[in-house]
Each structure stands twice: as C-alpha cells, then as structure tokens.
Design a protein around this motif. Sequence first.
Motif, PDB file in Angstrom:
ATOM      1  N   LEU A 594       7.174  -9.580  -5.716  1.00 14.62           N
ATOM      2  CA  LEU A 594       6.791  -8.173  -5.900  1.00 14.62           C
ATOM      3  C   LEU A 594       5.541  -8.135  -6.756  1.00 14.62           C
ATOM      4  N   GLU A 595       4.470  -7.499  -6.220  1.00 10.35           N
ATOM      5  CA  GLU A 595       3.200  -7.383  -6.930  1.00 10.35           C
ATOM      6  C   GLU A 595       2.920  -5.921  -7.218  1.00 10.35           C
ATOM      7  N   ASP A 596       2.624  -5.648  -8.484  1.00  9.86           N
ATOM      8  CA  ASP A 596       2.291  -4.296  -8.933  1.00  9.86           C
ATOM      9  C   ASP A 596       0.778  -4.196  -9.042  1.00  9.86           C
ATOM     10  N   MET A 597       0.144  -3.429  -8.118  1.00 10.24           N
ATOM     11  CA  MET A 597      -1.313  -3.298  -8.088  1.00 10.24           C
ATOM     12  C   MET A 597      -1.835  -2.179  -8.992  1.00 10.24           C
ATOM     13  N   GLY A 598      -0.954  -1.526  -9.742  1.00 11.85           N
ATOM     14  CA  GLY A 598      -1.392  -0.443 -10.616  1.00 11.85           C
ATOM     15  C   GLY A 598      -1.277   0.905  -9.934  1.00 11.85           C
ATOM     16  N   LEU A 599      -1.941   1.919 -10.528  1.00 12.48           N
ATOM     17  CA  LEU A 599      -1.885   3.279 -10.011  1.00 12.48           C
ATOM     18  C   LEU A 599      -2.618   3.390  -8.684  1.00 12.48           C
ATOM     19  N   VAL A 600      -2.124   4.294  -7.813  1.00 12.81           N
ATOM     20  CA  VAL A 600      -2.735   4.512  -6.499  1.00 12.81           C
ATOM     21  C   VAL A 600      -4.001   5.325  -6.686  1.00 12.81           C
ATOM     22  N   LYS A 601      -5.106   4.853  -6.085  1.00 15.93           N
ATOM     23  CA  LYS A 601      -6.391   5.539  -6.194  1.00 15.93           C
ATOM     24  C   LYS A 601      -6.760   6.317  -4.934  1.00 15.93           C
ATOM     25  N   ALA A 602      -6.243   5.933  -3.782  1.00 11.93           N
ATOM     26  CA  ALA A 602      -6.631   6.585  -2.527  1.00 11.93           C
ATOM     27  C   ALA A 602      -6.069   7.999  -2.488  1.00 11.93           C
ATOM     28  N   GLN A 603      -6.851   8.933  -1.975  1.00 11.97           N
ATOM     29  CA  GLN A 603      -6.447  10.331  -1.901  1.00 11.97           C
ATOM     30  C   GLN A 603      -5.744  10.642  -0.589  1.00 11.97           C
ATOM     31  N   ASP A 604      -6.182  10.031   0.485  1.00  8.96           N
ATOM     32  CA  ASP A 604      -5.582  10.290   1.795  1.00  8.96           C
ATOM     33  C   ASP A 604      -4.773   9.084   2.200  1.00  8.96           C
ATOM     34  N   ILE A 605      -3.518   9.302   2.468  1.00  9.95           N
ATOM     35  CA  ILE A 605      -2.603   8.242   2.840  1.00  9.95           C
ATOM     36  C   ILE A 605      -2.114   8.506   4.246  1.00  9.95           C
ATOM     37  N   LEU A 606      -2.151   7.478   5.081  1.00 10.75           N
ATOM     38  CA  LEU A 606      -1.669   7.625   6.450  1.00 10.75           C
ATOM     39  C   LEU A 606      -0.153   7.777   6.459  1.00 10.75           C
ATOM     40  N   ILE A 607       0.312   8.669   7.282  1.00  9.61           N
ATOM     41  CA  ILE A 607       1.746   8.871   7.465  1.00  9.61           C
ATOM     42  C   ILE A 607       2.059   8.588   8.910  1.00  9.61           C
ATOM     43  N   SER A 608       2.984   7.741   9.143  1.00  8.74           N
ATOM     44  CA  SER A 608       3.374   7.442  10.516  1.00  8.74           C
ATOM     45  C   SER A 608       4.271   8.540  11.039  1.00  8.74           C
ATOM     46  N   GLU A 609       4.284   8.657  12.344  1.00  6.39           N
ATOM     47  CA  GLU A 609       5.121   9.670  12.965  1.00  6.39           C
ATOM     48  C   GLU A 609       6.593   9.421  12.698  1.00  6.39           C
ATOM     49  N   SER A 610       6.965   8.193  12.485  1.00  4.44           N
ATOM     50  CA  SER A 610       8.375   7.919  12.232  1.00  4.44           C
ATOM     51  C   SER A 610       8.833   8.419  10.895  1.00  4.44           C
ATOM     52  N   SER A 611       7.914   8.627   9.936  1.00  6.52           N
ATOM     53  CA  SER A 611       8.294   9.109   8.619  1.00  6.52           C
ATOM     54  C   SER A 611       8.400  10.612   8.550  1.00  6.52           C
ATOM     55  N   LEU A 612       7.906  11.299   9.554  1.00  9.95           N
ATOM     56  CA  LEU A 612       8.016  12.758   9.580  1.00  9.95           C
ATOM     57  C   LEU A 612       9.346  13.166  10.191  1.00  9.95           C
ATOM     58  N   SER A 613       9.808  14.331   9.812  1.00  8.59           N
ATOM     59  CA  SER A 613      11.059  14.823  10.384  1.00  8.59           C
ATOM     60  C   SER A 613      10.843  15.302  11.792  1.00  8.59           C
ATOM     61  N   GLY A 614      11.923  15.335  12.529  1.00  6.37           N
ATOM     62  CA  GLY A 614      11.813  15.767  13.917  1.00  6.37           C
ATOM     63  C   GLY A 614      11.356  17.212  14.031  1.00  6.37           C
ATOM     64  N   LEU A 657     -10.527  19.499  -8.528  1.00  2.48           N
ATOM     65  CA  LEU A 657     -11.462  19.087  -9.587  1.00  2.48           C
ATOM     66  C   LEU A 657     -10.721  18.701 -10.865  1.00  2.48           C
ATOM     67  N   PHE A 658      -9.681  19.507 -11.208  1.00  2.00           N
ATOM     68  CA  PHE A 658      -8.915  19.203 -12.415  1.00  2.00           C
ATOM     69  C   PHE A 658      -8.211  17.848 -12.287  1.00  2.00           C
ATOM     70  N   ASP A 659      -7.615  17.618 -11.082  1.00  2.00           N
ATOM     71  CA  ASP A 659      -6.951  16.332 -10.873  1.00  2.00           C
ATOM     72  C   ASP A 659      -7.945  15.181 -10.947  1.00  2.00           C
ATOM     73  N   ASN A 660      -9.129  15.379 -10.364  1.00  2.00           N
ATOM     74  CA  ASN A 660     -10.149  14.321 -10.416  1.00  2.00           C
ATOM     75  C   ASN A 660     -10.582  14.046 -11.853  1.00  2.00           C
ATOM     76  N   GLN A 661     -10.777  15.140 -12.653  1.00  5.25           N
ATOM     77  CA  GLN A 661     -11.154  14.936 -14.059  1.00  5.25           C
ATOM     78  C   GLN A 661     -10.072  14.183 -14.820  1.00  5.25           C
ATOM     79  N   LEU A 662      -8.796  14.581 -14.574  1.00  6.74           N
ATOM     80  CA  LEU A 662      -7.702  13.868 -15.249  1.00  6.74           C
ATOM     81  C   LEU A 662      -7.667  12.386 -14.860  1.00  6.74           C
ATOM     82  N   LYS A 663      -7.856  12.137 -13.567  1.00  2.00           N
ATOM     83  CA  LYS A 663      -7.831  10.742 -13.125  1.00  2.00           C
ATOM     84  C   LYS A 663      -9.018   9.956 -13.670  1.00  2.00           C
ATOM     85  N   GLN A 664     -10.205  10.637 -13.758  1.00  3.27           N
ATOM     86  CA  GLN A 664     -11.355   9.938 -14.345  1.00  3.27           C
ATOM     87  C   GLN A 664     -11.132   9.638 -15.819  1.00  3.27           C
ATOM     88  N   LYS A 665     -10.542  10.622 -16.547  1.00  3.06           N
ATOM     89  CA  LYS A 665     -10.235  10.358 -17.955  1.00  3.06           C
ATOM     90  C   LYS A 665      -9.218   9.217 -18.089  1.00  3.06           C
TER      91      LYS A 665
END
Length: 965
Positions: A594-614, A657-665
């Motif tokens: 198990l490798e911990d790469m730290g906090l997630v930086k990407a804003q857009d995450i792909l979601i597969s159709e199988s993870s969505l509800s019917g 913008l607020f989220d981006n500022q918090l993440k930059q800080k």
Amino acid sequence: MASKSDQLLIVVSILEGRKFPKSQRHTLVVQAKFDGEQLATDPVEHKEQPQFCTELAWELDRRTLHQHRLQRTPIKLQCYAVDSSTSAKENVGYIVLDLRSVQEAKQPPKWYPLLSSKYTKLKPALLLSMVLENDTKQLPDPFKAKKAPPRPGSPVLANLESVKLEAVLNEDEGYHQIGPADLCKDMFILSVTVAFATNLEQLISSSAKLASEGSEFFFFYSLLDNDVTSEPFQNLISPNFEPERASVRIRSNDKLLRAFFSQQQNLQIHLCCGNQSLGRTDIPLAALVKNSVDLAKEAATTEGAFVLQPPNRTKQSLQSVPVDLQPTVGVAIILRREDVSAEKSPAVDIHPEPAPAKTRPRSPSPTHRSPVQPLTSPPPDHQHSGSEAESLPEDAEHVEPKKSGLLLAPALAATDVALESEADIQASSITVSAPKIAIPASAHHYCFSMDLRSIRHLNVGFPVNCMLRYAYQFFGSAAPIMTNPAVEIKKNTEVFLPQSYCAFDFAALPNQLQDTFLRIPLVVEMWHRDPSSKDILLGTCSIQLSHLLTSEKTRFLGRSDQQHWRQTYSERLPVIKAQGSNEKVAELSYVAVLEDMGLVKAQDILISESSLSGNQVHQKMAGAPHSGVEVAAKSRETLEYKAALELEMWKEMQEDLFDNQLKQKELSHMQALAEEWRKRDREREALVKKKEMEYNLLEEQLQKTLADLEKREKTLAHAEMETQRLQRETRAEHEFSMRELQDSNRRLREDCAHQVELERLKVRQLEEDLSRQQQQLTEAETKYKLLEKDFQQYREQQSTRPEIRLQSEINMLRLEKAELERKLESTTKSKLHYKQQWGRALKELARFKQREQENAMIRLKKQQQELEHMRLRYLAAEEKEAVKNEKHELQDIRNELNRLKQQEEKRTWKEPVCVSLNENADDHLSRLLEERDTLLRTGVYTHEDRIIAELNRQIQEIILNYSNV
C-alpha cells in the motif's frame, strides 16, 4: 636359509590425518624408512583431514625380525609438504614406530601425533596401524580373460563418462551446442530463477566493511560462462527485488545432456555488495539429469530454499543460528525441451529481448532474463472499461496510472457525486463534458498492489490446473481479477503463479480506508479449470488487509521528488475447502503493498459507468417530453432566472477560487514543512555521518590495539610453546639416553655373564684334567713304589748276579723315575698357569664392570651438570639484572663520592690521610665487586654460596662506611 613359511611382511597402514592446515599450493607425502629401505605414499591434498589410504610393506624372515627387535630398530615416518609449482619438499614432522609392538593379530588403528611439527598450534596427527602378515606368494594365474567386444552404436555415446563435454557457443543462431553436430538434434532450454531471499542480515558481521556507503546488493551466478546479476536491492532485512529468470538455449540430445550435467560442478550463487561476496550457496546440477525424468515429456526441476554460507568464516558460525533464521535464497532451475509446453513446467518461460544493463555475458550469448510474475492484464470483455484497474509495468515501486484520473472509491463517489439532468444541460448555455465530482480536501491518493506468488502443500487427490480469482469493489473495480493461464500443481511441489500481480490507483479518506480494511477481507478463490467440464471451486483464502496498516512504513520519493509512504506485508495463508469444512486444501503465499501518494491534486476525476447508480444512468440517457422542454425554455428567458443563474455561477466560481486559495495555502505550508523536514533531515544525516566517522576512527584504533595485543599474545604463546617443546625434547632425549644406557648395561651384563660362564666351563674342564693328572701321578707313584719294592726283592734275590747287569737295570729305573718326575712337574705348572689365567679373567671382568659404572656415572654427572648450568644461566641472567641495578646504585654512590671529593679537595691540605683512605676503600670495593661478578659468571657459584654471601657482606659494609662518611 629360512623356509617359505618363515617369510613375513611388516605392513604399516597410513589411513588419514587430522588438524592439518589447508594449503592450495602444497600436497602431503609420507615417507617411511626401515632397515635402509624407503617407501612413500602418493601425494594427497593438503587439507584439514587428508586421506592417504596407503599400505607400506617390508619383507623379512622371523630371524631377522628377532634381531631387529633385539636391536630396537625403529620405523621412522617423515611427513613432507611438497610445493606443487617448484616440487620443493619441506619436512613438517615425523613419527617413530616401535617394532616390538607389532603383532600378527590385527590391532585397531591409533592416532600418532607428529613430533617436531611445523604446525605447532594445530598439533597434527596421523591414523596408523601395524600388523605382521605371512608372505604367502602365489604363482600368477595363467588364465587371462579376453577383452569384451565393443558394443554397437556410436563410440561417443558408448564412452560418455570418459569424454570431456563442453558447451560451445553458436553466436549466429543463438544457442550452445553440447556434443558432436551429427548427434545434436534436439533443442533444450535451461533456466535459472532467483525468486526470493530471507534473513540476509545474518551474513553481515559487526566487523564487516562493505564496498561503499551507498552500495546495492544483488545476486550473481554464472550460467554456461555467462555472468548473470539479479535486480539490485538495498534492504537486507526485507529484500525487495523482482524475481527474474535467466535462460539459455542448448542444442544436444538426451544422453549427451545427461553426461554433460553429471560432469558439471555445482551452480554457485553469490550474494554480492559491489565486488565483495557476502555469502554463497552450491546447488547440485546432477538432479536435473536423474533417470526418473523423461525430458521428452516433462521438465526436470531443482528448486527450494538453499542456505547461504559466509565465505571467510567457519561452518560453526551459523550452527548457533536457528534453522528458521538462517540466510536462504529461493532458486528454481528448470531444464526442458523447447517443444515441451510451458504449462508443464513449474513456471512459464518468457524470452524478451536481452537486458544488457543487468546481464553481462563474457561472450555474446543467447542468455535472456525475464520477470517471473508477469503483470495481470484485464480480461478482453473489460479491457476498455474505465472502472478496471490498469496493469502496471515491472517496476511497481514507481508506477503511474495510465489514465488521466483516479478511480474513486465507491463510498466516496456515492457521497459527493452531483449530476445534472440532460434537460437542464440542453437548456443551459454551459456545456458539461463529463460528470463532476466534489472531492474532499483530506482525500488521499492510494496505490494498492497484490502479488499472489506461489501455491504449495496441495491436499487434493488429483493434479490441479490452478487459477486464482478475487474482487474488491472498494478499489473502484467490480470486475474480478484472475491469474491466467492456469498452472498445473502436483503434490509436494511449490509452484510460482504467472500473471499474478495487479495494482489499483484510487482516492479515499484515510479513516475510510482503515475502516474498510478492518471490516472487509479480500477473498481469493482457488479454481480448478477443466477443459472438458465446468470450472470447480476448490477453496477460498481470506486475506486480512488490516495487517497491512500495522506494518512498518518506509519512505520513498516520487517522480516530482515528493515524499511518499509505503507499507508492505507478506505471509502464507491456508486455502480452506469450499464445501464448508475447515480442511486445508493448499497454502497461498502473497505480498501486499500500500502506497500513500499524499493529498489528491486533480480536480476532475473519471467516473466509470459501473460506479454510477442505475437511476442516474437512466436519467442521463432518457429524454424529457417535448412539452416540458418548451415550458422550461420559456421560464428560463425571464430576467429573474438569468439573474439567479448568474448569481449561482458567481457563487460557484467564488467557491472554486476559495478552494483553490485554501489548497495553495495548504500546498505552500506543506512545502515549507517538507523543506524544514529536509533541512533537519540533512542536519541529522550530517550528525550521523560525523558520529559514524568518529566511531570508525575509534573502531580502527581499537582494532589496531587488539591486533597488537593478539600479536603479542601470539608471540608469547609461541615462545611458551617453543620452550615447552624444547623441554619435552630434552626430557625425551634424556629418557631415550637413559633407556639406551640401561639397555647397553643390560647387554653388557649379559655378555659378561656369558663370558664368566665360558670361563667357568674352562676352569671346570681344567680341574677335571688336573684331577685326572693327579690320579695318574698317584697311580705312577704307587707303581713306582711297587717297582721299587720289587726291585729290592729282586736285588735281594739277585744279589748273586753280576753288578753290571744290576747297574743297567738301576739306570733304566732312574730314567723312568726322571720321566715321571718331569710329567709331574709339567702337570703342576699347568695347574698353576690355569689358576693364574682364571684370576686374571676375574680381575679383567671386575675392572671392565667398574669402568662401565664410572662411565655411566660420568655421563649422568655430565647431564646433571648441563641441567645445572642451564638453571644457573637463568639465575645468572636474573642476577645480571640485579647486578646492573647495584651497579647503577654504585655509580650513584660514586658520583656522590666524587662530589664529596670535589668538596673535600679544597681541604686536601688539611686532611690528606682521609682522602687516601677513601681512595683505597673505593679500589677495594671495585675489586670485591669484580671478584663477585667473575665468580657468578662462571656458573659454578650462586648467591646462596658462602663465598658469595661473604663478598656481599663486605660490599655492604664498605657502602655503609661510605654513607657514614
């Protein structure tokens, strides 16, 4: 001349030796000498226990043997070390055997230590036995068997044991050829796999010095003159390296290949650090060609965990280590024909292009290296699904996902996914290209990898085509992961699984990950794939992923030089039968990372159709009625709706913008903390290096001191042993000379007794002759008296006869009387002569006996004097030291006297008589000291003698007088 039955043989059997030092440049030879005849053994290896196994025999008869025993003729064995290059012989010791102890009954062998041995510390010895045998020579048998006719077939195949086979490289076609070209029709593949290693830290001693501080560890071996190295690793306690296989192609046939491997030595695998070998193991290659394996149908294997032995330590260094803690390396060697299916082998053979950075052949060769566990690829029907876990390259420690985004954990996706309806999308002026996910700021990027390594201890009554399968939806993939192709497993074998490595990249909260791993185990199913029927579920194995969270964390740097954490856990678990019983079917070995790469930086995450509800998918795909669209379009044309839409868009932009500022800080704070951590880490490393340098300096000083102490101790021990050896030799020589003296005295006594007996016999014979002569004399006197009486009677009777006749008879009688008197005198002289000879012989015997006793006493006194002189030399040496100290004291006294004399020189005109007295006392003191030293140097006198004690007393009196003055 002695008869045939009296012929004997003295047989000396030289069996073996012990406690000899090991030397590659020398060989050992034992030469035996008896009665001027010298015999020798064949040269053997100069090792700790040399094996001679030689009999030396001398022929002689019983009478000669009896004479040799009376003369104490010895059998002397000389042991020589012969230099292999220069043929120079060096005597390392000898043994003297007593001929009187040899018997006709066979005695058990005994160990005889070498006398005056060169190897004084080891005390080598030889195992010897002696026996007397009857020399029963037989005539040679005239019958002689004929040679067997040659067998039909190839002469090379008929004498494979005597033919030296070599592997010849064919560079053009990329294979090694073993044997003649006309007999080599088949192609074989020989592969060596280094799979794992354990307890390697046992090979590193506290005094070992590795090549450099940053050196890496690797395994090294030579495969048909091709040097092969494994993937380097840096941690000996938990070695992490990819198992790789090195393969070579061989052109030969079955018989030639068996003969070639039977002539080969063991395969040596070394654990190396730079150019230094930390340990090695020898794997026999003869098991590959055992007769029970048919290479035309199946592969020959030699596999297991082999113990690594350190090179410069004895075997006793690892005997105290428990068996489960000994350093081992897992190796599998496979020999198979090229046309044999790879599924019949314990592992699948893969031949990619050669890796020149890891394989260094001495000559261009077709040696290939490949990973043993290929990575798992998705099944064909899920290959293009966005929810599938992507296959990773060989280096699983520095992998990056092939997709542009992460797979979101199902729990996280169900919480924060917000979708708009398709109708709203059509009516709005904003284009949405993909579903949008709101990820919490505390979500981490994780990479989980699972490696199902091997299956062993199969407990099923039939061979199994094993396939493993598992699924874990928390990683964002609902599709099962399977090992492919199926591997055949038999009883009492351990098989490494192909294509059993898979990695998952996903985002999740740390507490959510911990809660899931604690609650939900990863279930691995073991299936038997039967081509003629359906697959059979044999059993399941539950892997508790919570053990991974409690394992030790290790740091590593990512591609952007960011610090990440890795946790690794491996174990063997039983596979439980699927029918509900607790019966164990097999054992599964796995490694989870198990490798911990730290906090997630990407804003857009792909979601597969199988993870969505019917319902969401249905809502996305279904269209609204036409009338509803028109109503919605009219309502959105109002100013209120536009203002609300602009307000919502402004709010969303401000939130972004607020989220981006918090993440930059947060990023700046994390970078500052990382920089401060690196700075403190560098300071700690510098401090540790400084301490290490100081420790190394102190260690070198300590080692130097220890080396000096060991050298002094060795010198003292050597001197002590040399002194003891000299004492033993002196004692042995003294005892030998005393025994020789006693034997010579005994022989002299026996000779003297024999001479005395002979003289007594002579005297007895002379006495018998004397008595016989005395008897004859008595008889003659008696006869004379009778004759004289007869003569008187005759004279009286013949008084009337003429005087001339009577006178003549008287003359005759006188002559007879004179003759008898002469004989009597001769007999008397002979008796006196024999008495004188007997007395002289007795005097000579007494004188000879006295002279021998005096000589023996002189020799004994001489030896006692030599021992006394030796003791006096030691005492004289001690006294010499004492004399030196007294001379120093005397010199100080003289200096003081000279100083006093200088002071008194000013008053010489007043006290001339006192000065002259002091000078006379000084001369007297010097003369006394010189006399005492001269007497002590002779070795005749000691300090306890009266004259020396008197001289010391006078010297002390003079010194006291000086001090009083």
